[in-house]
Write a protein that holds these residues in place. Structure first.
Motif, PDB file in Angstrom:
ATOM      1  N   ASP A  90       0.872  -0.877   0.121  1.00 12.67           N
ATOM      2  CA  ASP A  90       0.102  -0.138   0.299  1.00 12.67           C
ATOM      3  C   ASP A  90       0.452   1.124  -0.381  1.00 12.67           C
ATOM      4  O   ASP A  90       0.129   2.088  -0.461  1.00 12.67           O
ATOM      5  N   GLU A 122      -2.332   1.482 -16.421  1.00 10.09           N
ATOM      6  CA  GLU A 122      -3.455   1.298 -16.636  1.00 10.09           C
ATOM      7  C   GLU A 122      -4.625   2.238 -17.560  1.00 10.09           C
ATOM      8  O   GLU A 122      -5.579   1.500 -17.791  1.00 10.09           O
ATOM      9  N   ARG A 137      -2.141   0.914  -8.461  1.00 14.09           N
ATOM     10  CA  ARG A 137      -2.937   0.169  -7.346  1.00 14.09           C
ATOM     11  C   ARG A 137      -2.282  -1.052  -7.708  1.00 14.09           C
ATOM     12  O   ARG A 137      -1.029  -1.115  -8.737  1.00 14.09           O
ATOM     13  N   ASP A 139      -1.840  -5.429  -8.025  1.00 17.91           N
ATOM     14  CA  ASP A 139      -2.930  -5.862  -7.963  1.00 17.91           C
ATOM     15  C   ASP A 139      -1.764  -7.608  -7.823  1.00 17.91           C
ATOM     16  O   ASP A 139      -0.993  -8.237  -9.103  1.00 17.91           O
ATOM     17  N   GLY A 140      -1.268  -8.468  -6.588  1.00 17.16           N
ATOM     18  CA  GLY A 140      -0.164  -9.522  -6.396  1.00 17.16           C
ATOM     19  C   GLY A 140       0.817  -8.857  -6.940  1.00 17.16           C
ATOM     20  O   GLY A 140       1.014  -7.945  -6.115  1.00 17.16           O
ATOM     21  N   THR A 142       1.735  -7.497  -9.656  1.00 11.34           N
ATOM     22  CA  THR A 142       2.018  -6.479 -10.916  1.00 11.34           C
ATOM     23  C   THR A 142       1.872  -4.670 -10.301  1.00 11.34           C
ATOM     24  O   THR A 142       0.431  -4.560  -9.477  1.00 11.34           O
ATOM     25  N   TYR A 144       0.668  -1.331 -11.602  1.00  9.46           N
ATOM     26  CA  TYR A 144      -0.560  -0.606 -12.510  1.00  9.46           C
ATOM     27  C   TYR A 144       0.979   0.923 -11.832  1.00  9.46           C
ATOM     28  O   TYR A 144      -0.110   0.953 -11.421  1.00  9.46           O
TER      29      TYR A 144
END
Length: 155
Positions: A90, A122, A137, A139-140, A142, A144
């Motif tokens: 985060d 993105e 962001r 995701d796992g 990866t 973006y």
């Protein structure tokens, strides 16, 4: 019994405050504690010798003011997401990403925070090596990213 309740209404208001405080601890909505403050207003009026109708009016008005004026401000402060409190991936959101190889919606690589990440854009814009993006962001494994309008450090 009725006469005792009217003469000792402060006890009823105080018991109501305690009940509302317990409910607030369970719900964490910030509604019941605002009603509890209104009940404390009722305690004050009762101890000052005010009539029961005045105690109810003070409870109602004070509760309404707390809900309308104080609760939104308290919620805003509670829902702040200071960057210093973000943990793990985060903390990378909003960071600069140096594009290392051509990056599109399908594949790519970028250096973020000193580490090399799999990256995707993105939006539809492909990023070329040497350009900077911003992490939108994670995701796992990866990241973006989107194209950065300015060079990092020049904000």
């Amino acid at each position: 019994m009725y006469v005792w309740l009217i003469d000792n209404a402060w006890v009823v208001w105080l018991a109501l405050f305690l009940l509302l405080a317990i409910i607030e601890m369970i719900s964490l909505d910030l509604y019941f504690i605002m009603l509890g403050v209104g009940a404390l207003g009722g305690v004050g009026v009762a101890l000052a010798g005010g009539e029961f109708w005045l105690q109810v009016v003070v409870f109602s008005v004070l509760s309404l003011l707390m809900i309308m004026l104080v609760r939104p401000i308290a919620l805003r402060h509670l829902r702040k997401d200071p960057e210093a409190l973000r943990t793990n991936v985060d903390r990378l959101i909003g960071e600069d990403a140096l594009v290392l190889e051509p990056t599109s919606r399908m594949n790519g690589r970028a250096k973020i925070g000193g580490e090399t990440w799999s990256a995707r854009t993105e939006d539809e814009v492909a990023l070329q090596p040497g350009t900077y993006g911003s992490v939108v962001r994670i995701d796992g494994a990866t990241a973006y990213i989107t194209l950065r309008k300015q060079l990092p450090g020049l904000d």
